[in-house]
Design a protein around this motif. Structure first.
Motif, PDB file in Angstrom:
ATOM      1  N   PRO A   1       0.806  -1.228   0.000  1.00 21.20           N
ATOM      2  CA  PRO A   1       0.000   0.000   0.000  1.00 21.20           C
ATOM      3  C   PRO A   1       0.836   1.274   0.000  1.00 21.20           C
ATOM      4  O   PRO A   1       0.463   2.262  -0.636  1.00 21.20           O
ATOM      5  N   VAL A   2       1.967   1.259   0.696  1.00 20.90           N
ATOM      6  CA  VAL A   2       2.817   2.458   0.719  1.00 20.90           C
ATOM      7  C   VAL A   2       3.441   2.680  -0.657  1.00 20.90           C
ATOM      8  O   VAL A   2       3.530   3.814  -1.143  1.00 20.90           O
ATOM      9  N   GLY A   3       3.862   1.596  -1.307  1.00 23.54           N
ATOM     10  CA  GLY A   3       4.400   1.716  -2.659  1.00 23.54           C
ATOM     11  C   GLY A   3       3.355   2.233  -3.634  1.00 23.54           C
ATOM     12  O   GLY A   3       3.653   3.034  -4.528  1.00 23.54           O
ATOM     13  N   ALA A   4       2.095   1.777  -3.468  1.00 21.17           N
ATOM     14  CA  ALA A   4       1.014   2.260  -4.330  1.00 21.17           C
ATOM     15  C   ALA A   4       0.773   3.748  -4.115  1.00 21.17           C
ATOM     16  O   ALA A   4       0.488   4.482  -5.076  1.00 21.17           O
ATOM     17  N   MET A   5       0.881   4.204  -2.875  1.00 20.06           N
ATOM     18  CA  MET A   5       0.728   5.646  -2.616  1.00 20.06           C
ATOM     19  C   MET A   5       1.834   6.444  -3.296  1.00 20.06           C
ATOM     20  O   MET A   5       1.590   7.512  -3.876  1.00 20.06           O
ATOM     21  N   ASN A   6       3.048   5.929  -3.235  1.00 23.45           N
ATOM     22  CA  ASN A   6       4.163   6.608  -3.884  1.00 23.45           C
ATOM     23  C   ASN A   6       3.946   6.684  -5.393  1.00 23.45           C
ATOM     24  O   ASN A   6       4.154   7.742  -6.012  1.00 23.45           O
ATOM     25  N   ASN A   7       3.498   5.572  -5.989  1.00 24.65           N
ATOM     26  CA  ASN A   7       3.225   5.564  -7.429  1.00 24.65           C
ATOM     27  C   ASN A   7       2.096   6.534  -7.779  1.00 24.65           C
ATOM     28  O   ASN A   7       2.152   7.235  -8.801  1.00 24.65           O
ATOM     29  N   GLY A   8       1.063   6.578  -6.926  1.00 22.71           N
ATOM     30  CA  GLY A   8      -0.049   7.486  -7.170  1.00 22.71           C
ATOM     31  C   GLY A   8       0.376   8.942  -7.137  1.00 22.71           C
ATOM     32  O   GLY A   8      -0.079   9.754  -7.958  1.00 22.71           O
ATOM     33  N   LEU A   9       1.255   9.274  -6.205  1.00 23.34           N
ATOM     34  CA  LEU A   9       1.744  10.654  -6.114  1.00 23.34           C
ATOM     35  C   LEU A   9       2.584  11.022  -7.333  1.00 23.34           C
ATOM     36  O   LEU A   9       2.500  12.155  -7.838  1.00 23.34           O
ATOM     37  N   GLU A  10       3.393  10.084  -7.814  1.00 22.88           N
ATOM     38  CA  GLU A  10       4.202  10.349  -9.012  1.00 22.88           C
ATOM     39  C   GLU A  10       3.312  10.562 -10.231  1.00 22.88           C
ATOM     40  O   GLU A  10       3.564  11.464 -11.041  1.00 22.88           O
ATOM     41  N   LEU A  11       2.270   9.727 -10.366  1.00 24.42           N
ATOM     42  CA  LEU A  11       1.343   9.892 -11.489  1.00 24.42           C
ATOM     43  C   LEU A  11       0.589  11.208 -11.381  1.00 24.42           C
ATOM     44  O   LEU A  11       0.371  11.902 -12.383  1.00 24.42           O
TER      45      LEU A  11
END
Length: 212
Positions: free
Chosen positions: A23-33
């Motif tokens: 979930p933390v990695g998904a948040m990081n990816n979401g912020l980059e997108l």
């Protein structure tokens, strides 16, 4: 604190970090997108991803705080409804598993709550295609009996987890996958309690524990 206790704490921390990585990695990816995206519809999808991932991370932290940590302060008893509150999102969050709660109202020893939570975690991991998870407990004089039953189209429990629950593993063989099971056995065995697990079955698993 002994070296064994320190090793167990380190392994439990490793398990926590492993479960939070997604979930933390998904948040990081979401912020980059989100930083590079200008289309309103895509930005909305990014925000939905961030919200979903943040909730997943928060749910797991609340669960592990009670299952591994000192949630509830330093008192010796915990309201089982607090346990249900952290179990329910973890079990039902993916929409594939139903929770059936059969724990009566009234305070439970904190040690018994930790055993219950970790057995739920073990049973949930075994429901690889979802199913139903039944959680029950009964208080008797000076002991708590806990039963976890998981049913589904396919049950897979790592043999090393089973061995950690039954005491077939040595301390040197414990890793982050088996640390929770090892802790459960230790909590039960400390005052003459026990952990029992039914023979392997592809569609059902039953784990029982007596905590004193």
């Amino acid at each position: 604190m002994s070296d064994t206790e320190l090793d167990l704490a380190a392994l439990l921390c490793s398990r926590l970090c492993h479960d939070l990585l997604s979930p933390v990695g998904a948040m990081n990816n979401g912020l980059e997108l989100l930083a590079d995206e200008h289309d309103p519809e895509m930005r909305k999808r990014c925000m939905d991803l961030l919200a979903e991932s943040a909730k997943s991370a928060a749910d797991k932290l609340k669960f592990f705080r009670l299952a591994f940590g000192a949630a509830g302060g330093f008192g010796s008893e915990v309201d089982p409804m607090e346990a249900k509150a952290v179990i329910e999102p973890l079990v039902t969050g993916d929409g594939r598993t139903a929770l059936h709660w059969g724990v009566p109202a009234g305070l439970m020893p904190k040690k018994a709550v930790k055993v219950l939570l970790n057995l739920v975690l073990i049973a949930k991991d075994a429901l690889v295609r979802g199913g139903e998870l039944h959680v029950g407990a009964e208080g008797r004089e000076n002991e708590q009996e806990i039963v976890i039953r998981a049913t589904g189209p396919r049950i897979i429990m790592d043999q090393s987890v089973r061995d950690a629950l039954t005491g077939a593993l040595t301390e040197s063989q414990i890793d982050s996958r088996t640390a929770a099971a090892w802790m459960v056995r230790g909590l039960c065995a400390s005052n003459g309690g026990l952990v029992q697990i039914a023979a392997p079955d592809e569609t059902q698993i039953v784990i029982g524990a007596i905590v004193r």
